[in-house]
Scaffold this motif. Structure first.
Motif, mmCIF file in Angstrom:
data_model
loop_
_atom_site.group_PDB
_atom_site.id
_atom_site.type_symbol
_atom_site.label_atom_id
_atom_site.label_comp_id
_atom_site.label_asym_id
_atom_site.label_seq_id
_atom_site.Cartn_x
_atom_site.Cartn_y
_atom_site.Cartn_z
ATOM 1 N N TYR A 162 0.836 -1.201 0.000
ATOM 2 C CA TYR A 162 0.000 0.000 0.000
ATOM 3 C C TYR A 162 0.873 1.254 0.000
ATOM 4 O O TYR A 162 0.631 2.203 -0.764
ATOM 5 N N LYS A 163 1.902 1.247 0.835
ATOM 6 C CA LYS A 163 2.801 2.402 0.891
ATOM 7 C C LYS A 163 3.563 2.561 -0.417
ATOM 8 O O LYS A 163 3.765 3.684 -0.905
ATOM 9 N N SER A 164 3.976 1.437 -1.013
ATOM 10 C CA SER A 164 4.722 1.487 -2.265
ATOM 11 C C SER A 164 3.891 2.101 -3.395
ATOM 12 O O SER A 164 4.398 2.892 -4.186
ATOM 13 N N VAL A 165 2.621 1.741 -3.435
ATOM 14 C CA VAL A 165 1.764 2.186 -4.539
ATOM 15 C C VAL A 165 1.166 3.565 -4.287
ATOM 16 O O VAL A 165 1.137 4.411 -5.181
ATOM 17 N N THR A 166 0.689 3.810 -3.066
ATOM 18 C CA THR A 166 -0.004 5.069 -2.779
ATOM 19 C C THR A 166 0.914 6.152 -2.225
ATOM 20 O O THR A 166 0.541 7.323 -2.191
ATOM 21 N N LYS A 167 2.103 5.747 -1.748
ATOM 22 C CA LYS A 167 3.053 6.644 -1.087
ATOM 23 C C LYS A 167 2.536 7.128 0.275
ATOM 24 O O LYS A 167 3.091 8.060 0.863
ATOM 25 N N ASN A 168 1.503 6.481 0.765
ATOM 26 C CA ASN A 168 0.940 6.814 2.075
ATOM 27 C C ASN A 168 0.913 5.576 2.957
ATOM 28 O O ASN A 168 0.906 4.441 2.459
ATOM 29 N N MET A 169 0.872 5.792 4.253
ATOM 30 C CA MET A 169 0.717 4.688 5.185
ATOM 31 C C MET A 169 -0.754 4.335 5.299
ATOM 32 O O MET A 169 -1.617 5.205 5.346
ATOM 33 N N ALA A 170 -1.042 3.034 5.347
ATOM 34 C CA ALA A 170 -2.410 2.594 5.562
ATOM 35 C C ALA A 170 -2.734 2.671 7.046
ATOM 36 O O ALA A 170 -1.850 2.733 7.899
ATOM 37 N N GLU A 171 -4.047 2.684 7.342
ATOM 38 C CA GLU A 171 -4.468 2.589 8.728
ATOM 39 C C GLU A 171 -4.037 1.237 9.287
ATOM 40 O O GLU A 171 -3.863 0.269 8.546
ATOM 41 N N GLU A 172 -3.888 1.159 10.601
ATOM 42 C CA GLU A 172 -3.335 -0.033 11.220
ATOM 43 C C GLU A 172 -4.147 -1.291 10.914
ATOM 44 O O GLU A 172 -3.599 -2.361 10.712
ATOM 45 N N GLU A 173 -5.462 -1.168 10.879
ATOM 46 C CA GLU A 173 -6.306 -2.346 10.675
ATOM 47 C C GLU A 173 -6.680 -2.566 9.213
ATOM 48 O O GLU A 173 -7.310 -3.546 8.874
ATOM 49 N N TYR A 174 -6.332 -1.642 8.335
ATOM 50 C CA TYR A 174 -6.560 -1.784 6.902
ATOM 51 C C TYR A 174 -8.033 -2.042 6.582
ATOM 52 O O TYR A 174 -8.522 -3.165 6.582
ATOM 53 N N SER A 175 -8.732 -0.994 6.271
ATOM 54 C CA SER A 175 -10.163 -1.046 6.047
ATOM 55 C C SER A 175 -10.495 -1.621 4.669
ATOM 56 O O SER A 175 -9.635 -1.743 3.797
ATOM 57 N N LYS A 176 -11.771 -1.934 4.492
ATOM 58 C CA LYS A 176 -12.259 -2.358 3.176
ATOM 59 C C LYS A 176 -11.921 -1.321 2.124
ATOM 60 O O LYS A 176 -11.535 -1.665 1.000
ATOM 61 N N ALA A 177 -12.073 -0.047 2.491
ATOM 62 C CA ALA A 177 -11.819 1.031 1.533
ATOM 63 C C ALA A 177 -10.372 1.030 1.058
ATOM 64 O O ALA A 177 -10.091 1.281 -0.128
ATOM 65 N N GLU A 178 -9.439 0.736 1.957
ATOM 66 C CA GLU A 178 -8.024 0.736 1.578
ATOM 67 C C GLU A 178 -7.688 -0.456 0.684
ATOM 68 O O GLU A 178 -6.910 -0.328 -0.265
ATOM 69 N N VAL A 179 -8.259 -1.603 0.973
ATOM 70 C CA VAL A 179 -8.040 -2.771 0.119
ATOM 71 C C VAL A 179 -8.622 -2.502 -1.263
ATOM 72 O O VAL A 179 -7.991 -2.790 -2.297
ATOM 73 N N GLN A 180 -9.808 -1.926 -1.299
ATOM 74 C CA GLN A 180 -10.440 -1.625 -2.582
ATOM 75 C C GLN A 180 -9.646 -0.593 -3.363
ATOM 76 O O GLN A 180 -9.471 -0.715 -4.587
ATOM 77 N N LEU A 181 -9.122 0.412 -2.660
ATOM 78 C CA LEU A 181 -8.328 1.443 -3.337
ATOM 79 C C LEU A 181 -7.066 0.853 -3.942
ATOM 80 O O LEU A 181 -6.722 1.156 -5.095
#
Length: 303
Positions: free
Chosen positions: A167-186
């Motif tokens: 996630y960090k490699s692709v978005t250049k941002n840190m994901a939330e600790e629990e990684y939400s559905k929205a982050e997986v979908q993004l």
């Protein structure tokens, strides 16, 4: 769509047992991984692919790992060529005979092997072969996400740490600790709508369009190797889901892509195996106990 409806779709992709079938028709799966220090992971993945119902499983490993993996089971076809300077060329001779690939269990992180893996991925994509990326193959993708961009027959199976890195490699941002559905979908969307199966207390599956949650009861035990059972069984489900002879999925008017259906089936099966093993062995449960439950889990879930 309810989980019950998705389970029905999974059941539809499973080939019937028939005397009309010949050896190999239910799946010839390739596992790419296995190195001097990591021989258990490719074995767990390979034997799981077989026990789920694949007919033949080929393991492409390093020379140091080959004898150990052969000793684990005579059922596996082992090729000690992964660390060969000509691996990419040698693998091309086998690729036409494989229905799907699982890349990563016990792969290691040597630069020379990663260079060969890039060539293998490009060759498999050119043949439209379904590919599962696990473990060290996900580490490879951190620095080369473009190689699987928009390849709809790719499934990534990251755990919490692996997802955070990618996630960090692709978005250049840190994901939330629990990684939400929205982050997986993004992340799935940014990778061109590949399928991501994010493992955790519940499994989140998304292709950037649809997102599924698999919350089948599992085990309280967190022994190593469970992810290998998942990716190996997924190698078989992935082929079944994409077989050109299957029309039953479309007849149900499902909007889910076939990789999503395969991923959900493998999640269900792995979690049920974990649950059954834990009921018998509790704190002493091991992945070998889970693998022994594949038949019971499969017959209980899919009809």
């Amino acid at each position: 769509m309810s989980n019950a409806n998705i389970e029905e779709l999974v059941s539809k992709i499973i080939p019937p047992l028939s005397s009309d079938y010949h050896k190999g028709q239910a799946g010839r799966i390739g596992i790419i991984g296995g190195s001097k220090d990591y021989t258990g992971a490719p074995y767990f993945a390979a034997i799981s692919a077989l026990k789920v119902g694949g007919d033949l499983v080929h393991v492409f490993c390093t020379k140091d790992a080959s004898q150990v993996i052969k000793a684990y089971s005579p059922e596996l076809i082992v090729h000690p060529i992964l660390d060969s300077a000509s691996f990419s060329k040698e693998f091309l001779e086998h690729l036409p005979h494989l229905h799907s690939l699982v890349i990563g269990p016990g792969l290691g992180r040597e630069t020379s092997i990663f260079d060969s893996i890039r060539d293998v991925i490009e060759s498999a994509k050119s043949k439209d072969v379904p590919i599962v990326f696990d473990a060290d193959a996900l580490f490879f993708l951190n620095n080369a996400p473009e190689v699987i961009h928009s390849y709809k027959k790719a499934i990534l199976t990251p755990n919490k740490i692996e997802f955070g890195r990618l996630y960090k490699s692709v978005t250049k941002n840190m994901a939330e600790e629990e990684y939400s559905k929205a982050e997986v979908q993004l992340l799935a969307e940014l990778l061109g709508n590949v399928t991501i199966l994010k493992k955790g207390s519940v499994d989140i599956i998304s292709d950037g369009v649809d997102t599924l949650i698999c919350n089948e009861p599992g085990s309280l035990r967190r022994c190593g190797g469970q992810g290998d059972l998942l990716c190996g069984s997924l190698g078989t489900f992935h082929y079944w889901a994409h077989r050109t002879s299957i029309n039953s999925v479309n007849s149900l008017d499902s909007s889910l892509n076939h990789s999503m259906i395969a991923a959900f089936g493998a999640c269900l099966l792995t979690r049920r195996c974990s649950y059954l093993a834990f009921q018998k062995f509790g704190r002493s449960s091991l992945t070998t106990n889970m693998i022994s439950e594949i038949h019971n889990a499969f017959s209980g879930l899919f009809h």
